[in-house]
Enzyme design. Sequence first.
Site, PDB file in Angstrom:
ATOM      1  N   TYR A 141      41.669  54.378  50.692  1.00  0.00           N
ATOM      2  CA  TYR A 141      41.817  54.701  49.267  1.00  0.00           C
ATOM      3  C   TYR A 141      43.255  54.423  48.853  1.00  0.00           C
ATOM      4  O   TYR A 141      44.183  55.040  49.365  1.00  0.00           O
ATOM      5  CB  TYR A 141      41.493  56.176  49.053  1.00  0.00           C
ATOM      6  CG  TYR A 141      41.340  56.607  47.613  1.00  0.00           C
ATOM      7  CD1 TYR A 141      40.108  57.033  47.127  1.00  0.00           C
ATOM      8  CD2 TYR A 141      42.411  56.619  46.729  1.00  0.00           C
ATOM      9  CE1 TYR A 141      39.958  57.441  45.797  1.00  0.00           C
ATOM     10  CE2 TYR A 141      42.271  57.021  45.406  1.00  0.00           C
ATOM     11  CZ  TYR A 141      41.045  57.433  44.954  1.00  0.00           C
ATOM     12  OH  TYR A 141      40.894  57.837  43.643  1.00  0.00           O
ATOM     13  N   ASP A 236      50.238  53.994  52.957  1.00  0.00           N
ATOM     14  CA  ASP A 236      49.939  54.766  51.759  1.00  0.00           C
ATOM     15  C   ASP A 236      50.041  56.240  52.153  1.00  0.00           C
ATOM     16  O   ASP A 236      49.167  56.789  52.822  1.00  0.00           O
ATOM     17  CB  ASP A 236      48.529  54.424  51.256  1.00  0.00           C
ATOM     18  CG  ASP A 236      48.177  55.196  49.986  1.00  0.00           C
ATOM     19  OD1 ASP A 236      48.740  56.278  49.772  1.00  0.00           O
ATOM     20  OD2 ASP A 236      47.313  54.712  49.239  1.00  0.00           O
ATOM     21  N   LYS A 264      51.445  62.834  44.644  1.00  0.00           N
ATOM     22  CA  LYS A 264      50.991  64.217  44.808  1.00  0.00           C
ATOM     23  C   LYS A 264      52.148  65.210  45.020  1.00  0.00           C
ATOM     24  O   LYS A 264      52.743  65.655  44.051  1.00  0.00           O
ATOM     25  CB  LYS A 264      49.951  64.289  45.931  1.00  0.00           C
ATOM     26  CG  LYS A 264      48.746  63.342  45.614  1.00  0.00           C
ATOM     27  CD  LYS A 264      47.501  63.715  46.340  1.00  0.00           C
ATOM     28  CE  LYS A 264      46.437  62.629  46.238  1.00  0.00           C
ATOM     29  NZ  LYS A 264      45.360  62.877  45.324  1.00  0.00           N
TER      30      LYS A 264
HETATM   31  C1  LIG Z   1      45.696  57.815  49.742  1.00  0.00           C
HETATM   32  C2  LIG Z   1      45.742  57.750  48.244  1.00  0.00           C
HETATM   33  N1  LIG Z   1      46.380  56.748  47.655  1.00  0.00           N
HETATM   34  C3  LIG Z   1      46.469  56.644  46.316  1.00  0.00           C
HETATM   35  C4  LIG Z   1      45.890  57.577  45.498  1.00  0.00           C
HETATM   36  C5  LIG Z   1      45.954  57.424  44.018  1.00  0.00           C
HETATM   37  O1  LIG Z   1      46.799  58.357  43.449  1.00  0.00           O
HETATM   38  P1  LIG Z   1      46.647  58.758  41.893  1.00  0.00           P
HETATM   39  O2  LIG Z   1      45.368  59.524  41.774  1.00  0.00           O
HETATM   40  O3  LIG Z   1      47.896  59.539  41.620  1.00  0.00           O
HETATM   41  O4  LIG Z   1      46.618  57.468  41.136  1.00  0.00           O
HETATM   42  C6  LIG Z   1      45.207  58.657  46.052  1.00  0.00           C
HETATM   43  C7  LIG Z   1      44.580  59.674  45.199  1.00  0.00           C
HETATM   44  O5  LIG Z   1      43.916  60.579  45.634  1.00  0.00           O
HETATM   45  C8  LIG Z   1      45.107  58.735  47.456  1.00  0.00           C
HETATM   46  O6  LIG Z   1      44.397  59.724  48.052  1.00  0.00           O
END
Ligand SMILES: Cc1ncc(COP(=O)(O)O)c(C=O)c1O
Length: 428
Positions: A141, A236, A264
Amino acid sequence: MDPVSESEVERGLVEKAKRVLPGGTFGNFPSEVVIREGRGGRVWDEGGREYVDFLLGSGPMLVGHAHPEVTAAVHERIARGTTFFANNRWGIELAEAIIEAVPCAEQVRFVSSGTEADLYAMRAARAFTRRDKILKFEGGYHGMSDYSLMSLAPKRSGNFPAPVPDSAGIPKSVRDDMIIAPFNDAEVVEGLVKEHRDELAGVIVEPFQRIIPPAPGFLEKLRKITAENGVPLIFDEVVTGFRLAYGGAQEYYGVVPDLCTLGKVIGGGFPLAAIAGREEIMAHFDKNKVGDENFLVQIGTLSGNPVAAAAGLATMAILKRPGAYERIHATGRELMGALGDLLKRAGIAAQVTGEPPLFDVVFTDQPIRDYRSTLSGDTELMRRFNALLRERGILKGESKYYISLAHTDQDIKDTIGIWKDVIAELKQ
Ligand SMILES: Cc1ncc(COP(=O)(O)O)c(C=O)c1O
């Protein structure tokens, strides 16, 4: 407010949401839940129901809702203006704190969401290597960009390394620039990196993919393969940053990437995210260093927002204190152990998977190693389990328990009690 009028208020809001929002939601969570407030490790909905909160706003509220120190920092900042576009002290100090904490971080660029951070991290890798393709992992993700929505959660598995788009509205051409690999399979990655090395701009990975830990040696091999082939490695860390450890997954697992993304926790509950990494790659955000042709254009109205930065700094100050991560991990370990025991005693085939700050159960007898092994889980049983938990006072995402520093011994006790009751009900 008496309970009758509270439930009327809630019903009214749910109905209104259905009129004014597509699907009745912000896109994140079922429309029947309308949260009114949170304190510590608990939240209350508009109907007055109290929950032990394992959703934690999808992760940012690691130190708990409305932590007095974070609230005070935000109040103080808000009274003096909320956004300037120009540099501000809080954003600069937050960048410095990130560099001190996160092993790969030599410089930082702020954005407002994890989606943006991942999009720009991939763009930075492209600008640096002057190549186009990105390798990502099935089930990984990385937000909602066209690139990230390749093989995030494909309903039907494609053949590696062909990407499967997860959303309508993505141009077909995006598929040509993405290469998909199975998580935790270094051999496949090695073959793909070698085959595509002349066109591969970067490898992006969640070092801890959703709730799946890296297999022993996987991240080390990924680091070696990418380094040997001159391909930047992007972690990430939007979820894992400041959560698995103060220095994130790279500290926790001891593998340092070239770039990482954060979100986050670093915004303390406000919209803020970042790209951080090696100066040589981050230089592409600086026209004076790399010249017009290699310059990566990146502007955002709220980037480095001082309120978010103040909340992030206050959050990080709390996490930095001795014992904070020991406490988070101890809470998570106790809960993971209890959940596993209860399910085992009930004779329900289940794997409790993750790390103590973030985990869930998958109802299967198969070990969980990658996205495809999660598909062996009984989704109907999971849906029932989560629905019963919510009825009894546990709020969580579809497939994650986020642990907070604010969860108390009473929260743990209540959670285990609710699990016991719900598991007994599942067996009926
Ligand atoms: C691993 C990871 N990367 C990126 C994101 C995307 O972040 P945002 O929701 O702030 O766009 C998330 C969101 O949950 C995530 O879990």
